[in-house]
Design a protein around this motif. Sequence first.
Motif, PDB file in Angstrom:
ATOM      1  N   LEU A 229     -36.126 -82.302  35.661  1.00 21.09           N
ATOM      2  CA  LEU A 229     -34.869 -81.635  35.324  1.00 21.09           C
ATOM      3  C   LEU A 229     -34.066 -82.418  34.293  1.00 21.09           C
ATOM      4  CD1 LEU A 229     -33.673 -80.189  38.756  1.00 21.09           C
ATOM      5  CD2 LEU A 229     -34.432 -78.923  36.733  1.00 21.09           C
ATOM      6  N   GLU A 230     -34.159 -83.724  34.316  1.00 24.29           N
ATOM      7  CA  GLU A 230     -33.453 -84.503  33.307  1.00 24.29           C
ATOM      8  C   GLU A 230     -33.915 -84.146  31.898  1.00 24.29           C
ATOM      9  OE1 GLU A 230     -32.384 -88.581  35.866  1.00 24.29           O
ATOM     10  OE2 GLU A 230     -34.142 -88.534  34.539  1.00 24.29           O
ATOM     11  N   GLN A 231     -35.173 -83.706  31.777  1.00 22.96           N
ATOM     12  CA  GLN A 231     -35.709 -83.373  30.456  1.00 22.96           C
ATOM     13  C   GLN A 231     -35.632 -81.886  30.126  1.00 22.96           C
ATOM     14  OE1 GLN A 231     -39.201 -85.722  29.082  1.00 22.96           O
ATOM     15  NE2 GLN A 231     -39.509 -86.143  31.257  1.00 22.96           N
ATOM     16  N   THR A 232     -35.336 -81.041  31.106  1.00 24.86           N
ATOM     17  CA  THR A 232     -35.379 -79.594  30.871  1.00 24.86           C
ATOM     18  C   THR A 232     -34.099 -78.868  31.257  1.00 24.86           C
ATOM     19  OG1 THR A 232     -36.311 -79.167  33.088  1.00 24.86           O
ATOM     20  CG2 THR A 232     -37.888 -79.567  31.289  1.00 24.86           C
ATOM     21  N   TYR A 233     -33.117 -79.552  31.788  1.00 30.92           N
ATOM     22  CA  TYR A 233     -31.994 -78.916  32.471  1.00 30.92           C
ATOM     23  C   TYR A 233     -31.329 -77.833  31.632  1.00 30.92           C
ATOM     24  CZ  TYR A 233     -28.276 -78.553  35.935  1.00 30.92           C
ATOM     25  OH  TYR A 233     -27.431 -78.090  36.920  1.00 30.92           O
ATOM     26  N   ASP A 234     -31.063 -78.115  30.369  1.00 31.11           N
ATOM     27  CA  ASP A 234     -30.316 -77.173  29.530  1.00 31.11           C
ATOM     28  C   ASP A 234     -31.137 -75.952  29.131  1.00 31.11           C
ATOM     29  OD1 ASP A 234     -28.029 -78.718  29.606  1.00 31.11           O
ATOM     30  OD2 ASP A 234     -28.531 -79.817  27.774  1.00 31.11           O
ATOM     31  N   ASP A 235     -32.458 -76.011  29.328  1.00 34.23           N
ATOM     32  CA  ASP A 235     -33.317 -74.960  28.781  1.00 34.23           C
ATOM     33  C   ASP A 235     -34.017 -74.120  29.835  1.00 34.23           C
ATOM     34  OD1 ASP A 235     -32.995 -75.659  25.936  1.00 34.23           O
ATOM     35  OD2 ASP A 235     -33.947 -77.539  26.554  1.00 34.23           O
ATOM     36  N   VAL A 236     -33.808 -74.413  31.131  1.00 33.54           N
ATOM     37  CA  VAL A 236     -34.438 -73.627  32.194  1.00 33.54           C
ATOM     38  C   VAL A 236     -33.374 -73.094  33.136  1.00 33.54           C
ATOM     39  CG1 VAL A 236     -36.569 -74.965  32.030  1.00 33.54           C
ATOM     40  CG2 VAL A 236     -34.841 -75.596  33.736  1.00 33.54           C
ATOM     41  N   ASP A 237     -33.783 -72.140  33.964  1.00 30.38           N
ATOM     42  CA  ASP A 237     -32.856 -71.488  34.899  1.00 30.38           C
ATOM     43  C   ASP A 237     -33.166 -71.790  36.356  1.00 30.38           C
ATOM     44  OD1 ASP A 237     -31.468 -69.595  32.848  1.00 30.38           O
ATOM     45  OD2 ASP A 237     -33.607 -69.296  32.517  1.00 30.38           O
ATOM     46  N   PHE A 238     -34.450 -72.048  36.654  1.00 28.95           N
ATOM     47  CA  PHE A 238     -34.900 -72.249  38.024  1.00 28.95           C
ATOM     48  C   PHE A 238     -35.822 -73.460  38.084  1.00 28.95           C
ATOM     49  CE2 PHE A 238     -34.397 -67.687  37.379  1.00 28.95           C
ATOM     50  CZ  PHE A 238     -33.725 -67.259  38.507  1.00 28.95           C
ATOM     51  N   ILE A 239     -35.877 -74.060  39.265  1.00 25.52           N
ATOM     52  CA  ILE A 239     -36.944 -74.996  39.589  1.00 25.52           C
ATOM     53  C   ILE A 239     -37.695 -74.418  40.779  1.00 25.52           C
ATOM     54  CG2 ILE A 239     -35.493 -76.449  41.099  1.00 25.52           C
ATOM     55  CD1 ILE A 239     -37.192 -78.848  39.947  1.00 25.52           C
ATOM     56  N   SER A 240     -39.012 -74.573  40.782  1.00 27.27           N
ATOM     57  CA  SER A 240     -39.821 -73.929  41.823  1.00 27.27           C
ATOM     58  C   SER A 240     -39.937 -74.795  43.069  1.00 27.27           C
ATOM     59  CB  SER A 240     -41.222 -73.612  41.287  1.00 27.27           C
ATOM     60  OG  SER A 240     -41.977 -74.797  41.105  1.00 27.27           O
ATOM     61  N   CYS A 241     -40.122 -74.122  44.198  1.00 28.74           N
ATOM     62  CA  CYS A 241     -40.512 -74.748  45.462  1.00 28.74           C
ATOM     63  C   CYS A 241     -41.754 -74.031  45.964  1.00 28.74           C
ATOM     64  CB  CYS A 241     -39.411 -74.624  46.518  1.00 28.74           C
ATOM     65  SG  CYS A 241     -37.930 -75.578  46.231  1.00 28.74           S
ATOM     66  N   HIS A 242     -42.678 -74.792  46.552  1.00 28.61           N
ATOM     67  CA  HIS A 242     -43.867 -74.233  47.196  1.00 28.61           C
ATOM     68  C   HIS A 242     -43.992 -74.836  48.591  1.00 28.61           C
ATOM     69  CE1 HIS A 242     -46.144 -73.284  43.160  1.00 28.61           C
ATOM     70  NE2 HIS A 242     -44.974 -72.676  43.262  1.00 28.61           N
ATOM     71  N   ALA A 243     -44.283 -74.001  49.596  1.00 25.56           N
ATOM     72  CA  ALA A 243     -44.465 -74.516  50.957  1.00 25.56           C
ATOM     73  C   ALA A 243     -45.331 -73.568  51.759  1.00 25.56           C
ATOM     74  CB  ALA A 243     -43.119 -74.712  51.654  1.00 25.56           C
ATOM     75  N   TYR A 244     -46.269 -74.140  52.491  1.00 24.04           N
ATOM     76  CA  TYR A 244     -47.119 -73.386  53.404  1.00 24.04           C
ATOM     77  C   TYR A 244     -47.069 -74.074  54.771  1.00 24.04           C
ATOM     78  CZ  TYR A 244     -49.047 -71.267  49.169  1.00 24.04           C
ATOM     79  OH  TYR A 244     -49.201 -70.608  47.983  1.00 24.04           O
TER      80      TYR A 244
END
Length: 518
Positions: A229-244
């Motif tokens: 996120l430090e490198q992409t924060y201004d250019d993305v809207d979401f961060i993904s989560c995966h869990a099973y």
Amino acid sequence: MTAARIALDPRFTVGPIDRRIFGSFVEHLGRCVYDGIYEPGHPEADAEGFRRDVVALVKELGVTIVRYPGGNFVSGYKWEDGVGPREARPHRLDLAWHSLETNDVGLHEFADWARKAEVELMLAVNLGTRGVAEALDLLEYSNVRGGSALSEQRRMNGADEPFAVRMWCLGNEMDGPWQLGHRSAADYGKLAGMTAKAMRQLDPSVQLVVCGSSNSGMPTFGAWEREVLEQTYDDVDFISCHAYYRETDGDRASFLASAVDMDGFIETVVATADHVKSVLRSEKTIDISFDEWNIWYAARFENDERITDIETWPIAPRLLEDVYTVTDAVVFGGLLISLLKHADRVKAASLAQLVNVIAPIMTEPDGAAWRQTTFFPFALTARLAQGTVLRLEIECGTVATSVYGAVPVIDGVATLADDGSVALFVTNRHLTDVTDVTIDLGALGDVVVSECLTLADEDQDASNTREDPDRVAMHVNDSASVKDGVLTVSLPAVSWTAISLTRAGAFHAAGRSSQRSA
């Protein structure tokens, strides 16, 4: 028998429901696509080869958006292989799942299927073996109306109008050593940041999902999210989560408390994202796309024979075809409660997957399609959960678990629709005891129970199968009643319940209207 008290107040809001929280996931894996949604020659196949019975079940399930085409598959995928005349499309080796991909279904076909199923299309780009240029090409092909080389190619291939894909995933599980093109957070962050900037130059309206950790047990969990996120924060809207989640070693009590882990996972990622926001002094908030979640008994397939002779890799083999029990479905319903409880930050989610592969819908070649036990909580929640999520104040006892310690025996959430109707979703985690629940509805005014359905069974391991597809279903829970502003309901052991409350006048008017129509 145990007891619980719940306070419900429309002022205790969490946030509005983004309908994309009821998304799903279709990957070129096993029989999800071939012999799943697509089976030319089947009695239910339409002119394009898609099974109409599966489309009908997808609509009944209430899916709103579908992530495609992977998953691990996407990290070796060339999207160009799946466009143009079928007879000219190459067969490719899928290194993720040791299968042969025919490319009979590609972007055009899947977009057509999505229109039939009335779902929005979410695309993932390959940042495993490809990069910025290929992502831009796919975006141009998909979203530019015409006048450019790739948009005109799309039109020549039969799609005069653009696919207008709004939501895009920047790769898949790039923190995982199993992933083609796996790299460090620093290297992935740089690539994802460059790709995001480039895609926004072409189409500023896109919404972009950057890869978070593959699961909360990864050794880099937390640090990965922060650095990416430090490198992409201004250019993305979401961060993904995966869990099973799955029951292990017969520890059903811990399994029933799986939503406790999901709650902690979401809250940790939110805290990390907000830390980066603070460090960067940004006014922007990053939300979560929980774009892979489910019950998955991965250990059952660890000893499956993987065909090592590349020349004999099969087309659409039977892989990861879990058969789900009542207990699995109760836990599944608890995970839906967790997603709703975090609706202020979880703005999209993808149940992985949709058909045959760890899926709520199963099919047989030349045969029937049927609902697994997990179908029911998803379909009911998607239908009833409308408007705004309400936070419940729950007073109840606890159950002991070896993994999570003492956890509340009852978990739940509520939603408030614009018309004043309320839906409650509650789970009883107790292994043996009924829980009598009292819910204070005084703040809602005059309401009545219009629907109360419970998923439970004397056989907690019962399932729906090809031989007995209707063994498990939702059942009317006639214990629910409202008197003097108080709702009482009995919840069986190991159960998930959905309750719909309607304003008394509206309920009676609807009943009279229904009687006139009849």
